[in-house]
Write an enzyme that holds these catalytic residues in place. Structure first.
Site, mmCIF file in Angstrom:
data_model
loop_
_atom_site.group_PDB
_atom_site.id
_atom_site.type_symbol
_atom_site.label_atom_id
_atom_site.label_comp_id
_atom_site.label_asym_id
_atom_site.label_seq_id
_atom_site.Cartn_x
_atom_site.Cartn_y
_atom_site.Cartn_z
ATOM 1 N N HIS A 24 1.021 -1.223 -0.071
ATOM 2 C CA HIS A 24 -0.215 0.107 -0.114
ATOM 3 C C HIS A 24 0.807 1.246 0.137
ATOM 4 C CE1 HIS A 24 -3.490 2.467 1.059
ATOM 5 N NE2 HIS A 24 -2.464 3.335 1.683
ATOM 6 N N ASP A 48 -15.109 3.235 8.059
ATOM 7 C CA ASP A 48 -14.116 4.185 7.893
ATOM 8 C C ASP A 48 -14.598 5.042 6.634
ATOM 9 O OD1 ASP A 48 -11.184 5.185 7.191
ATOM 10 O OD2 ASP A 48 -11.698 4.179 5.571
ATOM 11 N N SER A 104 -7.371 4.129 9.715
ATOM 12 C CA SER A 104 -8.159 4.264 8.563
ATOM 13 C C SER A 104 -7.685 3.326 7.287
ATOM 14 C CB SER A 104 -8.291 5.633 8.061
ATOM 15 O OG SER A 104 -8.676 5.924 6.710
ATOM 16 N N LYS A 137 -8.708 -0.946 5.977
ATOM 17 C CA LYS A 137 -8.769 -1.467 4.630
ATOM 18 C C LYS A 137 -8.125 -2.610 4.266
ATOM 19 C CE LYS A 137 -8.942 3.034 3.381
ATOM 20 N NZ LYS A 137 -9.316 4.243 3.572
HETATM 21 N N1 URA Z 1 -5.930 7.797 3.458
HETATM 22 C C1 URA Z 1 -6.873 6.984 4.095
HETATM 23 O O1 URA Z 1 -7.217 5.872 3.724
HETATM 24 N N2 URA Z 1 -7.347 7.303 5.201
HETATM 25 C C2 URA Z 1 -6.870 8.617 5.895
HETATM 26 O O2 URA Z 1 -7.260 8.870 6.806
HETATM 27 C C3 URA Z 1 -6.009 9.291 5.057
HETATM 28 C C4 URA Z 1 -5.609 8.924 3.882
#
Ligand code: URA
Length: 436
Positions: free
Chosen positions: A82, A161, A183, A187
């Protein structure tokens, strides 16, 4: 339990229990706790922070709020990568086939671009016919057969989220390390990875502008992964200038293909090799980074990485002849050279400005509804450290149908993005730190 008591506890610097965090997130997801209370809580977190245990609990609650992908039908250690986002970052296009060629299965769900330029899914769609939608069974079958699939995020992943991020966006609570870390990691956890390699960008074009903040964010994410039983490492990489030369969807695919052939920009190749090496080590295919790097380089040299990309494109209904002859990829009608006003050395290229310029040409979305033009973008001909003569080309705008005022604005943004120094400049390091 009452939301107001939990907000007050955090406001006063207290540590929230797992039950209190679960109460807030579940109540918010159901709609029982209103936006204004969650806004107040997010602001309390912004000022008071959260410890590793609280951040881990918040991540897990958000991961559990929707679908959780079970990748166990796919054999092997599934390693996800990521990036926190940067301009010209096409490492997924390189890494999915490269790492798969080395035997680490890549089952990747990627996003469309939210910021100035397209996301991985948009980039891949510049290959004619490339399909980013498929059901779980086909997704698993493709990874099983070929070793790699990159698809759009489907289903109902981390709805808590999504709701919280949208609220943070309008309540000035995005820039909180525990909230960003939870956050992002919620994911990744929901997407089912066994191990995670994070590419945390630092610099003018990154979410985190300073090295200290980038390291703190990386450490928070690594701690969450470790706490939740996922081997996680983070590489802090430079985003004080765009990665590679091409910014724009088809331009980035072309550069990805060149890199898979061993003929790509050196910075893109190096960052891909570093991230890919960590993926191979976490995936159990190499003992250490040096061995992993040698394996990856051999797959570039013998053509198996490019062959893997062709197999992936074919399996996802894309036109393989465009990979064999990248000139068949969408190309812009007009090329406009942006010239240097004075001689000197390139001292910096404000990545964010270049990203906005590419968006103005149509490479990214100005609003969620914008339709992107896959052919347009910017090709940098000078990077940091390069010498430049007065009147020499700094970058080339690839233009189709953008309005003339937007093209003029893009051109001035590119000129402003380049900082030229009168004395020689040493390019910045590509990678600053490794966080484990
Ligand atoms: N990207 C995300 O997925 N979440 C955040 O809080 C900031 C950037």
């Amino acid at each position: 339990m009452r939301a107001v008591d939990i907000i007050q506890k955090k406001r006063d610097g207290g540590e929230l229990s797992s039950e209190e965090i679960a109460y807030l997130i579940q109540g918010y997801s159901r709609g029982d706790i209103p936006d204004y209370q969650i806004s107040a809580w997010a602001m309390a977190v912004y000022f008071q922070g959260m410890n590793a245990r609280e951040t881990g609990d918040l991540t897990l609650e958000m991961a559990k709020s929707g679908d959780q992908v079970d990748l166990s039908p796919i054999a092997g250690i599934k390693v996800d990568k990521h990036s926190t986002g940067g301009v010209g970052d096409k490492t997924t296009v390189v890494l999915a086939p490269l790492v798969a060629a080395a035997g680490v299965p890549v089952a990747k769900m990627s996003g469309r671009g939210l910021g100035h330029t397209g996301g991985t899914i948009d980039k891949l769609e510049s290959i004619s016919g490339f399909s980013v939608e498929m059901d779980r069974e086909r997704f698993f079958a493709q990874v099983g057969e070929i070793g790699a699939a990159v698809i759009g995020q489907s289903g109902n992943i981390t709805p808590a989220d999504k709701k919280l991020y949208a609220l943070r966006d309008v309540t000035a609570t995005v820039e909180s390390i525990p909230l960003i870390a939870s956050s992002v990691m919620s994911k990744k956890i929901a997407a089912g990875a066994d191990a995670i390699v994070l590419d945390v960008k630092t610099g003018s074009g990154a979410f985190m502008k300073t090295l200290d903040d980038s390291i703190a964010l990386a450490q928070a994410m690594v701690d969450i992964g470790t706490h939740l039983g996922r081997n996680t490492v983070a590489v802090i990489s430079d985003m004080d200038q765009p990665l590679g030369f091409g910014i724009g969807n088809a331009l980035e695919i072309k550069e990805g293909i060149e890199t898979l052939k061993g003929q790509g920009p050196k910075d893109l190749e190096e960052v891909s090799l570093i991230l890919g090496s960590h993926m191979l080590v976490l995936g159990g295919k190499a003992r250490d980074e040096a061995e992993a790097r040698a394996i990856l380089k051999s797959h570039i040299a013998d053509g198996t990485a490019l062959e893997k990309f062709k197999q992936m494109v074919d399996a996802q209904s894309g036109d393989v002849t465009q990979i064999e002859s990248p000139d068949k990829l969408p190309a812009a009608k007009r090329l406009i050279e942006v010239k240097a006003a004075a001689a000197g050395y390139v001292d910096g290229i404000q990545a964010e400005e270049i990203g906005i310029a590419a968006m103005l040409l149509g490479a990214g979305r100005e609003t969620k509804e914008s339709v992107i033009d896959l052919a347009v973008g910017i090709y940098l001909t000078k990077k940091v450290g390069d010498a430049v003569a007065a009147g020499e080309t700094l970058a080339v705008l690839h233009v189709n149908d953008a309005a003339e005022d937007k093209v003029a604005e893009a051109e001035s943004k590119v000129i402003e993005a380049y900082r030229i120094s009168s004395s020689p400049v040493v390019p910045p390091p590509l990678v600053y730190a490794l966080v484990t």
